[in-house]
Design a protein around this motif. Sequence first.
Motif, PDB file in Angstrom:
ATOM      1  N   THR A 119       0.829  -1.205   0.000  1.00  0.00           N
ATOM      2  CA  THR A 119       0.000   0.000   0.000  1.00  0.00           C
ATOM      3  C   THR A 119       0.869   1.263   0.000  1.00  0.00           C
ATOM      4  N   ASP A 167      -5.913   2.211   1.170  1.00  0.00           N
ATOM      5  CA  ASP A 167      -6.597   1.743   2.382  1.00  0.00           C
ATOM      6  C   ASP A 167      -7.674   2.761   2.729  1.00  0.00           C
ATOM      7  N   THR A 215      -4.019  -3.741   5.290  1.00  0.00           N
ATOM      8  CA  THR A 215      -5.058  -3.748   4.273  1.00  0.00           C
ATOM      9  C   THR A 215      -5.975  -4.937   4.537  1.00  0.00           C
ATOM     10  N   ASP A 271      -4.769  -2.715  -5.201  1.00  0.00           N
ATOM     11  CA  ASP A 271      -3.889  -3.025  -4.065  1.00  0.00           C
ATOM     12  C   ASP A 271      -4.568  -4.075  -3.200  1.00  0.00           C
ATOM     13  N   VAL A 272      -3.852  -5.154  -2.929  1.00  0.00           N
ATOM     14  CA  VAL A 272      -4.494  -6.286  -2.245  1.00  0.00           C
ATOM     15  C   VAL A 272      -3.947  -6.458  -0.832  1.00  0.00           C
TER      16      VAL A 272
HETATM   17 MG   LIG Z   1      -1.689  -2.869   2.270  1.00  0.00          MG
END
Ligand SMILES: [Mg+2]
Length: 641
Positions: free
Chosen positions: A20, A32, A43, A62-63
């Motif tokens: 992130t 986030d 996250t 973004d995971v």
């Molecule tokens: Mg993250």
Amino acid sequence: MNTSRSIIVGTAGHIDHGKTALVRSLTGVDADRLPEEKRRGITIDIGFADLDLGDVRVGFIDVPGHERFVKNMLAGAHGIDLVLLVIAADESVMPQTREHFDICRLLDVRAGLIVLTKKDLVDEEMLKIVASEAEDLVSGSFLEGAPIVSVSSRTGEGLEELKDHLRQISLRIPSRANNLITRLPVDRAFSMSGFGAVVTGTLTSGEISEEDELELLPNNIQVRVRGLQVHGTKVKRAFAGQRTAVNLVGVDRASIERGMVLAPVGRLHPTQIIDAQVQLLSDAPRALRSRQRVRVHAGAAEILGRAKVLDLTGEIGPGASGFAQLRLEAPIVAVFGDRFIIRSYSPQRTIGGGVIIDAFASKHRARDLTVTSARLANLLTADHARQAELFTEAAGEAGLKTSELIARTGWHDEVAKEAIETAQELGRIVVVGKELFKPSLFEDLKQRVMTDVAAHHAAEPLSRGLSKEILRGRHFSRATPDLFQAIVSDLEKEGALAVEKDIVRQQKHTRELAGADAQLRDRLNEIYREAKLAPPSLNEAFMQAGVSAANRARARQLLQILIDTGIIVSVEGEMFFHQGALNDLIAKLQAYADNKKENRSIDVATFKELAGISRKYAIPLLEYLDRRHVTRREGDRRIIL
Ligand SMILES: [Mg+2]
Ligand SMILES: Nc1nc2c(ncn2[C@@H]2O[C@H](COP(=O)(O)OP(=O)(O)OP(=O)(O)O)[C@@H](O)[C@H]2O)c(=O)[nH]1
């Protein structure tokens, strides 16, 4: 005006490795967005950000790295073009580094680069060790030889180099196929006050325009597109490969779930039984066994189901691949070629993945497994025409509708049409009405029909032929009426079969009668001709003709020949008249009516007198004449027509 390419880039990597932070350093956006994420500093769900690289527009997904949120990671990972495999230089390769990387391989992600983050925390020596561990991890995969860039989100070091690589790799990624129906797997839904429901997702194929009428599957909720956004900008149309937000009319937020699919109305259909090729990870803790309950992640959806391994061992071992049927506990939308991930039910971990081959499979019998596996293997490498052929083959006697081919492949109409035409030209499918059939099935059914008809003639040489209904019941119980009709008329065209109303016979079949039979037939003919309008009962006729008890059945068949050829007529049950006598009667009636001119009617008594017959025959004859529309009943009189 935005003419640049759109690329979807996913992050991947272990928790806290700086995914992130990296996306924020590159885009300025904190992906986030949930309060809980901010509070816990991790996250939880997928987040989104955009980056303009001039000729490339990057949509970041973004995971989360936490092992408990891999299911959320999967909701975003399915649609990515390129992966940033993030590895923190102070920790190197960790469990979710491997798991995320495995997922990318299983989902057939084809491009990416390795990013070593937190460069500021380690020395050169350490950086080298981590780089070499990363190389080991990806060796033999799509990431072998990919750039390894070390960055620090804290100091900004390496970020320009990373952008440069990102841009170059993006430009080399082939554009998405444009021959598929529109699909947008929904990974997020929210409502905007004054606008209603908004769904977001990666537009995996096709286009969506303002005002499009679409449906949300698997629930078939009809919706209209009120507005569209790509990269935070309002657009009139979104294209495959773009992160897209769609404002929908006709549905409220509460009825939308992650994993639903936005698609054109009536083209794709929900399914729960799927044939697929499954690959097990080499570090899967145990083999995948038939009936084992698993989690299937396809598109943005997660569904529970059981896999039935399609071979006699009933299992696929770690590191091995094989064919399996997935029987799902809830419906999903999938087409040929879609990738999916399999996770174990409990504890939840990624054990493998695969590719969908037949999204509308039927249950396979054990003795068909070899044929089925061969067909599935062929489908994987087939061109469109051959795919049409192989799906047709699986449909068997029921035939395959073009719409069913489309639901399995996701093809546009023209693509399906071309595939079918090519297969037809190559003689690999037969098109009957709206259905496709395998030519050998067609030939086989023709063969069976002819064999049956021949056997019937052999057993009953005096019968006219075999009833169509009997034939249909024997060989076409699972087929459409069209197929039966097509086969019969094909055989008729070939000159093999003759059709007479509801009977079929061999063209060459004749009922030439030998001496005694011919004599008896002629005698019966004579008896009825002479009897005129006072015919004998069947017994009397047989007696007059000298038919012995043993010969009655044969005599009945001979009489049937006279009936079939229209010489003798059954007026009521076994009351038979000679056609000549009936014709005379009709002529007499006409003459009577012509004499009467205005009032062309007759009562029963006059009819009896005119015909010279008793009441026993009068009523059945009048009813027969009514049926033939010579007379029409009106009260107790008959109008002569
Ligand atoms: Mg993250
Ligand atoms: N020193 C240093 N710290 C970093 C760097 N990148 C990230 N961090 C820190 O590492 C911690 C985790 O960073 P995140 O970006 O949240 O990690 P993540 O990979 O997104 O974590 P999850 O999403 O929970 O998997 C934060 O405290 C960051 O400030 C870096 O380059 N240098």
